[in-house]
Enzyme design. Sequence first.
Site, PDB file in Angstrom:
ATOM      1  N   HIS A 155       0.832  -1.211   0.000  1.00  0.00           N
ATOM      2  CA  HIS A 155       0.000   0.000   0.000  1.00  0.00           C
ATOM      3  C   HIS A 155       0.863   1.257   0.000  1.00  0.00           C
ATOM      4  O   HIS A 155       0.700   2.146  -0.856  1.00  0.00           O
ATOM      5  CB  HIS A 155      -0.899  -0.032   1.241  1.00  0.00           C
ATOM      6  CG  HIS A 155      -1.767   1.165   1.424  1.00  0.00           C
ATOM      7  ND1 HIS A 155      -3.130   1.148   1.199  1.00  0.00           N
ATOM      8  CD2 HIS A 155      -1.486   2.443   1.821  1.00  0.00           C
ATOM      9  CE1 HIS A 155      -3.640   2.349   1.439  1.00  0.00           C
ATOM     10  NE2 HIS A 155      -2.667   3.154   1.832  1.00  0.00           N
ATOM     11  N   GLU A 156       1.793   1.340   0.936  1.00  0.00           N
ATOM     12  CA  GLU A 156       2.619   2.543   1.035  1.00  0.00           C
ATOM     13  C   GLU A 156       3.530   2.699  -0.176  1.00  0.00           C
ATOM     14  O   GLU A 156       3.807   3.819  -0.618  1.00  0.00           O
ATOM     15  CB  GLU A 156       3.439   2.528   2.329  1.00  0.00           C
ATOM     16  CG  GLU A 156       2.610   2.485   3.607  1.00  0.00           C
ATOM     17  CD  GLU A 156       1.564   3.587   3.678  1.00  0.00           C
ATOM     18  OE1 GLU A 156       1.766   4.661   3.075  1.00  0.00           O
ATOM     19  OE2 GLU A 156       0.530   3.383   4.350  1.00  0.00           O
ATOM     20  N   GLU A 191      -5.687   7.658  -2.457  1.00  0.00           N
ATOM     21  CA  GLU A 191      -5.510   6.259  -2.064  1.00  0.00           C
ATOM     22  C   GLU A 191      -5.663   5.294  -3.241  1.00  0.00           C
ATOM     23  O   GLU A 191      -5.509   4.086  -3.067  1.00  0.00           O
ATOM     24  CB  GLU A 191      -6.517   5.888  -0.965  1.00  0.00           C
ATOM     25  CG  GLU A 191      -6.365   6.672   0.328  1.00  0.00           C
ATOM     26  CD  GLU A 191      -5.051   6.394   1.053  1.00  0.00           C
ATOM     27  OE1 GLU A 191      -4.454   5.328   0.814  1.00  0.00           O
ATOM     28  OE2 GLU A 191      -4.618   7.258   1.841  1.00  0.00           O
ATOM     29  N   HIS A 241       1.759   4.518  -2.895  1.00  0.00           N
ATOM     30  CA  HIS A 241       1.861   5.973  -2.728  1.00  0.00           C
ATOM     31  C   HIS A 241       3.210   6.474  -3.249  1.00  0.00           C
ATOM     32  O   HIS A 241       3.294   7.510  -3.918  1.00  0.00           O
ATOM     33  CB  HIS A 241       1.746   6.340  -1.247  1.00  0.00           C
ATOM     34  CG  HIS A 241       0.360   6.357  -0.704  1.00  0.00           C
ATOM     35  ND1 HIS A 241      -0.677   7.017  -1.333  1.00  0.00           N
ATOM     36  CD2 HIS A 241      -0.167   5.815   0.425  1.00  0.00           C
ATOM     37  CE1 HIS A 241      -1.786   6.877  -0.616  1.00  0.00           C
ATOM     38  NE2 HIS A 241      -1.508   6.151   0.452  1.00  0.00           N
ATOM     39  N   PHE A 272      -6.276  14.626  11.341  1.00  0.00           N
ATOM     40  CA  PHE A 272      -5.294  15.705  11.150  1.00  0.00           C
ATOM     41  C   PHE A 272      -4.268  15.214  10.143  1.00  0.00           C
ATOM     42  O   PHE A 272      -3.576  14.235  10.363  1.00  0.00           O
ATOM     43  CB  PHE A 272      -4.634  16.067  12.480  1.00  0.00           C
ATOM     44  CG  PHE A 272      -5.622  16.092  13.603  1.00  0.00           C
ATOM     45  CD1 PHE A 272      -6.563  17.102  13.672  1.00  0.00           C
ATOM     46  CD2 PHE A 272      -5.667  15.091  14.542  1.00  0.00           C
ATOM     47  CE1 PHE A 272      -7.514  17.103  14.672  1.00  0.00           C
ATOM     48  CE2 PHE A 272      -6.610  15.080  15.544  1.00  0.00           C
ATOM     49  CZ  PHE A 272      -7.534  16.096  15.610  1.00  0.00           C
ATOM     50  N   GLY A 273      -4.145  15.914   9.020  1.00  0.00           N
ATOM     51  CA  GLY A 273      -3.227  15.489   7.991  1.00  0.00           C
ATOM     52  C   GLY A 273      -3.952  15.143   6.709  1.00  0.00           C
ATOM     53  O   GLY A 273      -3.490  14.342   5.903  1.00  0.00           O
ATOM     54  N   GLY A 274      -5.135  15.734   6.511  1.00  0.00           N
ATOM     55  CA  GLY A 274      -5.836  15.531   5.252  1.00  0.00           C
ATOM     56  C   GLY A 274      -7.143  14.786   5.379  1.00  0.00           C
ATOM     57  O   GLY A 274      -7.980  14.834   4.475  1.00  0.00           O
ATOM     58  N   TYR A 275      -7.341  14.059   6.490  1.00  0.00           N
ATOM     59  CA  TYR A 275      -8.511  13.204   6.580  1.00  0.00           C
ATOM     60  C   TYR A 275      -9.624  13.766   7.453  1.00  0.00           C
ATOM     61  O   TYR A 275     -10.599  13.079   7.718  1.00  0.00           O
ATOM     62  CB  TYR A 275      -8.109  11.815   7.075  1.00  0.00           C
ATOM     63  CG  TYR A 275      -7.347  11.033   6.022  1.00  0.00           C
ATOM     64  CD1 TYR A 275      -8.013  10.418   4.971  1.00  0.00           C
ATOM     65  CD2 TYR A 275      -5.966  10.950   6.056  1.00  0.00           C
ATOM     66  CE1 TYR A 275      -7.323   9.725   3.993  1.00  0.00           C
ATOM     67  CE2 TYR A 275      -5.265  10.259   5.089  1.00  0.00           C
ATOM     68  CZ  TYR A 275      -5.944   9.642   4.066  1.00  0.00           C
ATOM     69  OH  TYR A 275      -5.260   8.962   3.090  1.00  0.00           O
ATOM     70  N   HIS A 321      -6.095  10.350  12.211  1.00  0.00           N
ATOM     71  CA  HIS A 321      -6.401  10.570  10.793  1.00  0.00           C
ATOM     72  C   HIS A 321      -7.115  11.902  10.563  1.00  0.00           C
ATOM     73  O   HIS A 321      -7.078  12.440   9.449  1.00  0.00           O
ATOM     74  CB  HIS A 321      -7.281   9.444  10.256  1.00  0.00           C
ATOM     75  CG  HIS A 321      -6.507   8.281   9.729  1.00  0.00           C
ATOM     76  ND1 HIS A 321      -6.033   7.290  10.549  1.00  0.00           N
ATOM     77  CD2 HIS A 321      -6.116   7.960   8.476  1.00  0.00           C
ATOM     78  CE1 HIS A 321      -5.388   6.398   9.811  1.00  0.00           C
ATOM     79  NE2 HIS A 321      -5.424   6.779   8.559  1.00  0.00           N
TER      80      HIS A 321
END
Length: 667
Positions: A453-454, A484, A457, A588-591, A586
Amino acid sequence: EDRMDRVYGIVSHLNGVCNSDELRAVYSDAQQKMVAYGTKLSQSRPVFNLMKHLLAQLPEASGEVPLEGEGLEMAARRRLLEHRILNAELNGVGLEDDKRERFKALKAKEAALATEFRNNVLDATKAYVHLSSDKAEVAGMPASALMQAAQTAVDRGLCETADAEEGPWALTLDAPAYLAVQKHCSNSSIRKMIHEARITRATALSPCPILEDAKEGEETGAPKDNLAVLEKILVVRQECAALLGYASYAEANMNKKMAGSVQTVDDLLDMLVDASEPASVKEMEALASLAGLESVDKLHPWDVTFWTERLRESRFGLNDEDLKPYFSFESVLKSLFALVDDLFGVSVSEVTKEQRQERGIQVWHETVRLYQLSDKATGDVYATMYCDPFVRPATKRGGAWMNTIHNRGGPTGIKGAYNNVRPALTMIVCNQSPPVDGKPSLMTHREVETLFHEFGHALQGSLCRVCDLPQMGGIDAVEWDCVELPSQFMENYCYDRHTLSTMARHYESGAALPDETVSQIMATKTFMQGYGFLRQCYYAKTDMELHARYRQGATEETAIQVQHRMSQVLPVKPDPNDCFIAAFTHMFGGYGAGYYSYKYAEVLSADAYAAFEEADQTPDAQREVGKRYRNTVLSLGGAVHPREVFRLFRGRDTDPASLLRHAGLKV
């Protein structure tokens, strides 16, 4: 901007992977300066007016989406200006002076509160430990987990010596240790104790609360409570949205999302809940039956994971401990790199310790590795990538993520540029079990998925083709509910027969995983997906409700009560003291108002992977689809709207049918 982002990006990254009191102080000071700088830049009316002027000078966009050359650069330039103008508007450039200053102060306050929230989670996770010498308390736990627990007891200075068979064992709240207890410990009381400690982290309900500094005349300080911090953050976010003329933080946030509206998100989540509930009911009935319980109502939250593992073992003959010897970190990395080399033409090579020393390249921990991503055909270097795979609860925050310090391209003539194009600098961070007692890091299948997954990205963060405008490369300018797609796409290969057959090799004998076992792993792709979907929808609905409709003080309901109300979608009700939102970093940081993005992007990723399923399964045919995927999804970044990017790859709009089919749910 490039210099500031690079320096601050490194400090911010280090704060997450080698946290200390000294670094926290540096980071906190730098963060306040960066927030003030960013807000001032976004609120600059001369800059804003200039961007609008520049946008007006660009030729009208043509109907055809360009894939290369001057047309692509012009499309990227238009998107960049549109993004900057929107960002300025969402940062209060149009507000009157007093309101603009208020907005600036609120953004600084929000950033400080978010840092406090994260620090509290890290401290609370680190603070809790249950030291046990009673074998009955760790009954059923595998040898590898007991070995790690014994090592943790020594590392934390709780004892001088310990071993897997006799203990003592330190049971902690970091993800690998917590999951080992929940999956395998047959002592229900211990599972309950560890579960309750985790779901009350960073709250006054925690059995091991972290304390504020004592005030004058007090022996101890009050417990730090992230529920109170979260309430403050929600108030700040709502006031910011109101200043901009929006009804809610979520409504303002949707301007930068492909979904476009809160209603679209609500409809998606409701559809997934409806599709998942019938399967989830059957799954919970199967768990209750296996556990010998009269009904699902008798299942406790700390029972679900344990009996899920027993059901997996009974249905598929699989358990993590039997599989882990076949998934050594080295074997998994080798197969992952071979896959992207073959499918996308991207070569990955390690920069050895000796080479790092020759070049003066530093790492922040001895287990961190460095890789170079390059074009298989031309040798052009795309990116330098750090990989930090192992858990370090005392200094490293939990979870897994990818950071980009800077995208490919940008200032030319600088050190490290290749053919006058600076490679991207990315980091992938995981928290899997480290090597222990002379054995390599042996991974669960879920940890294998996380690494894939990572790395998905990292591929999008590395392969940008719009090098003159690096701001539009990687994931930076991609609508957040689409970022994602490449990561979740890569997870599909963890259930691919060819990939599994080449990757799974016993770390001692080198023997391949039997074909029958490979087939069983592939069959688990649909296992417990009804419950899995509902759990993700629960998180997403809680996040959206808090940011779209919750108003502190408007009713008697609190944020934690909103969480409990949203839990109605779950087939097994959470513990009454469940405070998962107190550790829900989550947001904080876009979510924030964006956790739904995982499911929204999963619709895209499942449909993208279906293109590979539909194509001929010969290597050449798969490489052809892989080339098209690389040239669109992986390399266009934010230069083209993701809706158009998907159309370029797939030839049509998205269809959720592939996601439901992959999950074994009825369409």
